[in-house]
Write a protein that holds these residues in place. Structure first.
Motif, short mmCIF file in Angstrom:
data_model
loop_
_atom_site.label_atom_id
_atom_site.label_comp_id
_atom_site.label_asym_id
_atom_site.label_seq_id
_atom_site.Cartn_x
_atom_site.Cartn_y
_atom_site.Cartn_z
N UNK A 3 3.93 -1.12 1.88
CA UNK A 3 3.65 0.22 2.37
C UNK A 3 2.13 0.44 2.40
N UNK A 4 1.66 1.09 3.44
CA UNK A 4 0.23 1.37 3.56
C UNK A 4 -0.14 2.58 2.70
N UNK A 5 -1.38 2.65 2.24
CA UNK A 5 -1.83 3.83 1.48
C UNK A 5 -1.75 5.10 2.33
N UNK A 6 -1.57 6.22 1.65
CA UNK A 6 -1.56 7.53 2.31
C UNK A 6 -3.01 7.97 2.50
N UNK A 7 -3.37 8.32 3.71
CA UNK A 7 -4.76 8.64 4.02
C UNK A 7 -5.05 10.14 4.10
N UNK A 8 -4.01 10.97 4.20
CA UNK A 8 -4.21 12.42 4.25
C UNK A 8 -2.93 13.10 3.77
N UNK A 9 -3.03 14.41 3.54
CA UNK A 9 -1.88 15.15 3.03
C UNK A 9 -0.65 14.90 3.91
N UNK A 10 0.45 14.64 3.24
CA UNK A 10 1.66 14.26 3.97
C UNK A 10 2.62 15.42 4.17
N UNK A 79 4.85 8.86 -5.55
CA UNK A 79 5.96 7.97 -5.20
C UNK A 79 5.47 6.74 -4.43
N UNK A 80 4.52 6.93 -3.53
CA UNK A 80 3.98 5.80 -2.77
C UNK A 80 3.26 4.82 -3.68
N UNK A 84 4.29 0.93 -4.19
CA UNK A 84 3.35 -0.17 -3.95
C UNK A 84 3.12 -0.98 -5.21
N UNK A 85 3.06 -0.32 -6.36
CA UNK A 85 2.89 -1.05 -7.63
C UNK A 85 4.09 -1.95 -7.88
N UNK A 86 5.27 -1.47 -7.57
CA UNK A 86 6.49 -2.26 -7.79
C UNK A 86 6.54 -3.47 -6.85
N UNK A 87 5.98 -3.33 -5.64
CA UNK A 87 5.99 -4.42 -4.65
C UNK A 87 4.86 -5.42 -4.87
N UNK A 88 3.85 -5.04 -5.64
CA UNK A 88 2.66 -5.90 -5.79
C UNK A 88 3.01 -7.15 -6.60
#
Length: 91
Positions: A3-10, A79-80, A84-88
């Protein structure tokens, strides 16, 4: 695929973050209280999903429920990061 990092408010708890998730808003048939509880449950579920298979205590769930009252964009980031930590790969 990671998953890509979140770059702005979602506008959503899961990708795509820039797509408004209508489930996070009060529905026509709901009271304010029912909508609040439903949305908090969705936020807690979004944070618990990447923790699947890990022991989570009742106290930790209580804390996640408290955090679940925070804004959607904040919960989406937590959550993101957990996903991502779990997938790393291990360091």
């Amino acid at each position: 695929m990671a998953e890509a990092p979140i770059l702005r408010a979602s506008w959503a708890l899961t990708p795509p973050y820039d797509a408004k998730d209508g489930r996070l808003f009060r529905q026509p048939h709901e009271s304010l209280n029912a909508a609040r509880h439903r949305v908090i449950a969705m936020k807690v579920a979004a944070m618990l999903e990447p923790l699947d298979g890990l022991p989570v205590s009742a106290y930790e769930r209580d804390v996640l429920s408290w955090v679940g009252s925070w804004e959607t964009h904040t919960i989406a980031v937590f959550a993101a990061l957990l996903r991502r930590a779990r997938q790393a790969p291990p360091a």
